[in-house]
Design a protein around this motif. Structure first.
Motif, PDB file in Angstrom:
ATOM      1  N   ASN A   1     101.150  84.503  32.672  1.00  0.00           N
ATOM      2  CA  ASN A   1     101.399  85.708  33.313  1.00  0.00           C
ATOM      3  C   ASN A   1     103.195  86.410  32.679  1.00  0.00           C
ATOM      4  OD1 ASN A   1      98.862  87.034  34.103  1.00  0.00           O
ATOM      5  ND2 ASN A   1      99.792  84.575  35.271  1.00  0.00           N
ATOM      6  N   LEU A   2     103.766  84.533  32.732  1.00  0.00           N
ATOM      7  CA  LEU A   2     105.875  85.384  33.340  1.00  0.00           C
ATOM      8  C   LEU A   2     105.695  84.825  31.744  1.00  0.00           C
ATOM      9  CD1 LEU A   2     105.898  84.296  36.896  1.00  0.00           C
ATOM     10  CD2 LEU A   2     105.307  87.041  34.960  1.00  0.00           C
ATOM     11  N   ALA A   3     106.079  82.607  31.473  1.00  0.00           N
ATOM     12  CA  ALA A   3     106.631  82.597  30.535  1.00  0.00           C
ATOM     13  C   ALA A   3     106.530  83.105  29.639  1.00  0.00           C
ATOM     14  CB  ALA A   3     106.400  81.217  30.355  1.00  0.00           C
ATOM     15  N   GLU A   4     105.900  83.686  28.896  1.00  0.00           N
ATOM     16  CA  GLU A   4     106.045  84.290  26.771  1.00  0.00           C
ATOM     17  C   GLU A   4     107.186  85.366  26.955  1.00  0.00           C
ATOM     18  OE1 GLU A   4     104.027  86.109  23.325  1.00  0.00           O
ATOM     19  OE2 GLU A   4     102.466  86.079  25.550  1.00  0.00           O
ATOM     20  N   ASP A   5     107.315  86.364  28.170  1.00  0.00           N
ATOM     21  CA  ASP A   5     108.093  86.792  28.018  1.00  0.00           C
ATOM     22  C   ASP A   5     109.468  86.473  28.190  1.00  0.00           C
ATOM     23  OD1 ASP A   5     106.856  88.718  27.362  1.00  0.00           O
ATOM     24  OD2 ASP A   5     106.192  89.949  29.429  1.00  0.00           O
ATOM     25  N   ALA A   6     109.320  85.419  29.078  1.00  0.00           N
ATOM     26  CA  ALA A   6     110.771  85.415  29.182  1.00  0.00           C
ATOM     27  C   ALA A   6     111.192  83.458  28.430  1.00  0.00           C
ATOM     28  CB  ALA A   6     110.309  83.594  30.725  1.00  0.00           C
ATOM     29  N   GLY A   7     110.810  83.992  27.030  1.00  0.00           N
ATOM     30  CA  GLY A   7     111.068  83.020  26.318  1.00  0.00           C
ATOM     31  C   GLY A   7     110.863  81.420  26.432  1.00  0.00           C
ATOM     32  N   ILE A   8     109.804  80.847  27.175  1.00  0.00           N
ATOM     33  CA  ILE A   8     109.246  79.522  27.096  1.00  0.00           C
ATOM     34  C   ILE A   8     108.098  79.747  26.753  1.00  0.00           C
ATOM     35  CG2 ILE A   8     111.460  79.022  28.997  1.00  0.00           C
ATOM     36  CD1 ILE A   8     109.694  79.113  31.384  1.00  0.00           C
ATOM     37  N   ASP A   9     107.018  78.196  26.499  1.00  0.00           N
ATOM     38  CA  ASP A   9     106.185  77.549  26.494  1.00  0.00           C
ATOM     39  C   ASP A   9     105.465  76.447  27.641  1.00  0.00           C
ATOM     40  OD1 ASP A   9     102.938  77.327  26.182  1.00  0.00           O
ATOM     41  OD2 ASP A   9     104.322  76.751  24.056  1.00  0.00           O
ATOM     42  N   LEU A  10     104.944  76.320  28.992  1.00  0.00           N
ATOM     43  CA  LEU A  10     104.973  75.422  29.546  1.00  0.00           C
ATOM     44  C   LEU A  10     103.889  74.242  28.399  1.00  0.00           C
ATOM     45  CD1 LEU A  10     104.738  77.216  32.754  1.00  0.00           C
ATOM     46  CD2 LEU A  10     106.745  76.130  31.315  1.00  0.00           C
ATOM     47  N   GLU A  11     103.656  73.690  28.686  1.00  0.00           N
ATOM     48  CA  GLU A  11     102.699  72.167  28.465  1.00  0.00           C
ATOM     49  C   GLU A  11     102.506  71.856  30.131  1.00  0.00           C
ATOM     50  OE1 GLU A  11     104.009  69.712  25.177  1.00  0.00           O
ATOM     51  OE2 GLU A  11     103.926  71.313  23.743  1.00  0.00           O
ATOM     52  N   ILE A  12     101.425  71.881  30.182  1.00  0.00           N
ATOM     53  CA  ILE A  12     101.447  70.895  31.136  1.00  0.00           C
ATOM     54  C   ILE A  12     100.426  69.667  31.521  1.00  0.00           C
ATOM     55  CG2 ILE A  12     100.672  71.511  34.070  1.00  0.00           C
ATOM     56  CD1 ILE A  12      99.901  74.483  33.261  1.00  0.00           C
ATOM     57  N   GLU A  13     101.261  68.577  32.077  1.00  0.00           N
ATOM     58  CA  GLU A  13     100.533  67.011  32.183  1.00  0.00           C
ATOM     59  C   GLU A  13     100.305  66.948  33.394  1.00  0.00           C
ATOM     60  OE1 GLU A  13     102.698  64.080  30.327  1.00  0.00           O
ATOM     61  OE2 GLU A  13     102.685  65.271  27.864  1.00  0.00           O
ATOM     62  N   GLU A  14      99.053  66.952  33.919  1.00  0.00           N
ATOM     63  CA  GLU A  14      98.895  65.851  35.335  1.00  0.00           C
ATOM     64  C   GLU A  14      98.169  65.327  35.410  1.00  0.00           C
ATOM     65  OE1 GLU A  14      94.697  68.675  36.153  1.00  0.00           O
ATOM     66  OE2 GLU A  14      95.766  70.749  35.549  1.00  0.00           O
ATOM     67  N   PHE A  15      98.473  64.909  37.230  1.00  0.00           N
ATOM     68  CA  PHE A  15      99.182  63.377  37.529  1.00  0.00           C
ATOM     69  C   PHE A  15      98.250  63.561  39.388  1.00  0.00           C
ATOM     70  CE2 PHE A  15     102.430  63.004  34.173  1.00  0.00           C
ATOM     71  CZ  PHE A  15     102.366  62.361  33.641  1.00  0.00           C
TER      72      PHE A  15
END
Length: 294
Positions: free
Chosen positions: A76-90
């Protein structure tokens, strides 16, 4: 800070994510499987964020609520802010910091300050962190008792063996009237008679398996971390004792390697403190199992 360690099979839902159980993949094998190497060079601090060409930020997190909050941000927020999250779950509390320290992730989101300080002191990590995002209250669950007052002298309490969280659990018991005089460095197995007037017995366990121990007939009370409560599908509504979130010092935050707060990490930290994230947390966990800290 998520639940049970029976989740040890890698999966790839929205982003590239890594599921690690206690007896599952080794860190090296997991990283090889997902191809996460952290890159040959550290991200440049001079990077200008561009929504047309977003900067990838690899973030380690516990599955619930941390990864879910990050997914909301990413969707919802990252794209317009110029970031792309890669989430690694532990699924545990050690591997996210190992991954961050080794450079396989850029940041992680699961620690509170007492745990952060204990990890830095014990492991020698050189990390920094942002302000608290949310609090997951600790809670004590019992199959045998329906109130703190009904817990008898000599009762057996299952408690985390994590020194960064154990004093927190003991303080909760103190607030409930079961212990007295708990200090920041108090340990369950070395309480004095004055601190433990009811003669409670403590069984230390890894935090990720305490949910299973609630069913043990030998256990009077199991004290469970909020993230593991959520991951097990439990609720503090059913707990015997629940930690207060008022003036609570255990808010979880974003952490990164010292000196490596890139513009992308700074933007992610900003988004985690946005009104949209606050609303998402309050709407997703309306009973306060996750409570905004800002």
């Amino acid at each position: 800070m998520s639940n049970q360690s029976n989740l040890n099979t890698p999966r790839t839902p929205l982003n590239r994510r890594l599921m690690l159980g206690l007896g599952g993949l080794t860190l090296a094998g997991a990283l090889a499987a997902c191809g996460a190497g952290g890159g040959d060079t550290a991200p440049s601090a001079d990077v200008t964020l561009d929504p047309a060409n977003p900067t990838v930020v690899k973030v380690g997190a516990n599955p619930v609520p941390h990864a879910r909050v990050l997914e909301f941000v990413d969707e919802n927020l990252a794209e317009d802010a110029g970031i792309d999250l890669e989430i690694e779950e532990f699924d545990d509390y050690q591997l996210p910091n190992i991954s961050l320290d080794e450079g396989s992730t850029d940041a992680n989101y699961y620690m509170h300050e007492p745990f952060f300080n204990a990890q830095v002191k014990e492991k020698g990590y050189e990390f920094e962190h942002g302000a608290g995002v949310h609090i997951e209250p600790y809670a004590g669950f019992s199959e045998k008792h329906d109130s703190a007052e009904s817990i008898p002298d000599g009762a057996t309490i299952a408690i985390t063996n994590d020194p960064g969280n154990q004093p927190r659990a003991l303080k909760m018991l103190e607030t409930a009237g079961l212990l007295s005089g708990i200090e920041e460095d108090s340990a369950a197995l070395s309480l004095t008679d004055e601190q433990n007037p009811k003669g409670l017995k403590f069984e230390e366990n890894q935090p990720e398996i305490l949910v299973q121990i609630v069913q043990d007939p030998q256990i009077d009370l199991a004290i469970i971390n909020g993230n593991f409560i959520l991951q097990a599908g439990m609720s503090t509504d059913d707990a015997v004792i629940v930690e207060s979130v008022e003036n609570n010092p255990y808010a979880n935050f974003l952490a990164w390697r010292a000196g490596e707060k890139t513009p992308a990490i700074e933007k992610l930290d900003e988004l985690l403190h946005s009104p949209e994230v606050k609303d998402y947390i309050e709407e997703t966990w309306p009973n306060g199992d996750v409570t905004p800290a800002f």
